[in-house]
Write a protein that holds these residues in place. Structure first.
Motif, PDB file in Angstrom:
ATOM      1  N   GLN A  20     -11.914 -58.949  -5.272  1.00  0.00           N
ATOM      2  CA  GLN A  20     -12.700 -57.759  -4.943  1.00  0.00           C
ATOM      3  C   GLN A  20     -13.518 -57.961  -3.673  1.00  0.00           C
ATOM      4  O   GLN A  20     -13.556 -57.089  -2.798  1.00  0.00           O
ATOM      5  N   ALA A  21     -14.179 -59.106  -3.545  1.00  0.00           N
ATOM      6  CA  ALA A  21     -14.934 -59.393  -2.329  1.00  0.00           C
ATOM      7  C   ALA A  21     -14.002 -59.525  -1.128  1.00  0.00           C
ATOM      8  O   ALA A  21     -14.327 -59.098  -0.011  1.00  0.00           O
ATOM      9  N   ASP A  22     -12.840 -60.123  -1.358  1.00  0.00           N
ATOM     10  CA  ASP A  22     -11.874 -60.316  -0.279  1.00  0.00           C
ATOM     11  C   ASP A  22     -11.406 -58.977   0.290  1.00  0.00           C
ATOM     12  O   ASP A  22     -11.351 -58.784   1.508  1.00  0.00           O
ATOM     13  N   ILE A  23     -11.044 -58.064  -0.588  1.00  0.00           N
ATOM     14  CA  ILE A  23     -10.557 -56.759  -0.143  1.00  0.00           C
ATOM     15  C   ILE A  23     -11.633 -56.027   0.658  1.00  0.00           C
ATOM     16  O   ILE A  23     -11.367 -55.439   1.716  1.00  0.00           O
ATOM     17  N   LYS A  24     -12.870 -56.047   0.155  1.00  0.00           N
ATOM     18  CA  LYS A  24     -13.966 -55.383   0.867  1.00  0.00           C
ATOM     19  C   LYS A  24     -14.141 -55.975   2.262  1.00  0.00           C
ATOM     20  O   LYS A  24     -14.324 -55.245   3.247  1.00  0.00           O
ATOM     21  N   THR A  25     -14.096 -57.298   2.344  1.00  0.00           N
ATOM     22  CA  THR A  25     -14.319 -57.983   3.616  1.00  0.00           C
ATOM     23  C   THR A  25     -13.216 -57.672   4.616  1.00  0.00           C
ATOM     24  O   THR A  25     -13.484 -57.316   5.768  1.00  0.00           O
ATOM     25  N   VAL A  26     -11.970 -57.840   4.194  1.00  0.00           N
ATOM     26  CA  VAL A  26     -10.844 -57.593   5.088  1.00  0.00           C
ATOM     27  C   VAL A  26     -10.863 -56.156   5.598  1.00  0.00           C
ATOM     28  O   VAL A  26     -10.673 -55.889   6.790  1.00  0.00           O
ATOM     29  N   THR A  27     -11.131 -55.223   4.696  1.00  0.00           N
ATOM     30  CA  THR A  27     -11.157 -53.815   5.076  1.00  0.00           C
ATOM     31  C   THR A  27     -12.290 -53.523   6.051  1.00  0.00           C
ATOM     32  O   THR A  27     -12.097 -52.837   7.071  1.00  0.00           O
ATOM     33  N   LYS A  28     -13.481 -54.049   5.765  1.00  0.00           N
ATOM     34  CA  LYS A  28     -14.644 -53.805   6.623  1.00  0.00           C
ATOM     35  C   LYS A  28     -14.430 -54.359   8.033  1.00  0.00           C
ATOM     36  O   LYS A  28     -14.908 -53.771   9.013  1.00  0.00           O
ATOM     37  N   LEU A  29     -13.688 -55.462   8.133  1.00  0.00           N
ATOM     38  CA  LEU A  29     -13.475 -56.105   9.428  1.00  0.00           C
ATOM     39  C   LEU A  29     -12.224 -55.613  10.146  1.00  0.00           C
ATOM     40  O   LEU A  29     -11.851 -56.142  11.187  1.00  0.00           O
ATOM     41  N   GLY A  30     -11.570 -54.605   9.581  1.00  0.00           N
ATOM     42  CA  GLY A  30     -10.481 -53.959  10.296  1.00  0.00           C
ATOM     43  C   GLY A  30      -9.090 -54.432   9.963  1.00  0.00           C
ATOM     44  O   GLY A  30      -8.136 -54.135  10.695  1.00  0.00           O
TER      45      GLY A  30
END
Length: 255
Positions: A20-30
């Motif tokens: 869950q944290a991974d998906i949020k991070t990857v998405t936020k960073l483009g």
């Protein structure tokens, strides 16, 4: 094409760490996040209540499914859980010529053990394939120390967040010597669950976007600090960070 990041890790029902944290991070960073779930956990800010490993053949099937159709530009490995899964994942990743960031998750913030001794031994193959390994202080000790990790010809980010000092020192090393060092004052917050997952995913996204390792690490560290500052204050223990809540630009975080 949007950078594609394959995340091989466990699921966190509380949303603060893991997939869950991974998906949020990857998405936020483009980037575009794809997943191969290795375990389902029942956990919250107070700890891990239960862990259900995903069968090895299902982990491999997930990897094959997304790589064969969507492609991949970088891989982030988090919680593996078992030696069998580590070996099977290594077999699949050997065929990929993309950057790999390995966060050797062994113990949760709450103290729950997430990798047994056999799994830690099997981590050697993953370190040999990795572009970068990102252990915290106890994990680095369990892996045999800096020289043992660097012997696998990977870069090492020796993280200092588990230290006692008010200042956190993160050191990036290559097999040939030191590369970079970051020092920053510790942010006083209970909302620190998932920092390691977030950092590794942030680095993988940068590498997928064509950044060098030093640049990708620097941006990921800034992102973690922004997410810590914007932690929403949820839960009674080590709560989640604010991955999507920080609206300030990265350059507002100094050191």
């Amino acid at each position: 094409m949007i950078p594609r990041v394959l995340i091989i890790a466990g699921s966190d029902s509380g949303g603060g760490a893991g997939i869950q944290a991974d998906i949020k991070t990857v998405t936020k960073l483009g980037g575009y996040a794809m997943t191969a779930v290795t375990a389902i956990t029942a956990q919250n800010s107070l700890g891990v209540q239960a862990v259900h490993p995903v069968p090895v053949e299902m982990v491999v099937a997930q990897i094959d499914s997304v790589v064969s159709d969507l492609g991949v530009d970088a891989v982030k490995i988090g919680m593996i859980g078992s030696a069998a899964t580590a070996t099977a994942v290594a077999d699949r990743l050997e065929a990929l010529e993309v950057p790999i960031v390995f966060d050797p998750v062994m113990i949760a913030t709450s103290g729950a053990v997430l990798a047994d001794t056999a799994a830690v031994t099997a981590f050697a193959r993953l370190m040999h394939l990795a572009s970068l390994v990102t252990p915290n202080i106890p994990e680095l000790a369990a892996l045999g120390g800096r020289d043992a990790v660097l012997a696998h010809s990977c870069h090492l980010l020796a993280k200092g967040g588990h230290g006692e000092s008010d200042w956190i020192v993160d050191e990036l090393l290559s097999p040939s010597g030191p590369v970079a060092r970051w020092e920053a004052r510790r942010i006083d917050t209970r909302g620190s669950h998932g920092t390691g997952c977030t950092l590794a995913s942030g680095i993988a996204t940068g590498l997928a976007q064509g950044m060098g390792i030093e640049e990708a690490v620097a941006r990921a560290i800034r992102f973690v600090r922004i997410a810590l500052i914007h932690a929403p204050g949820l839960g009674q223990g080590h709560g989640p960070m604010g991955h999507g809540l920080g609206l300030c630009p990265f350059d507002e975080i100094k050191g």
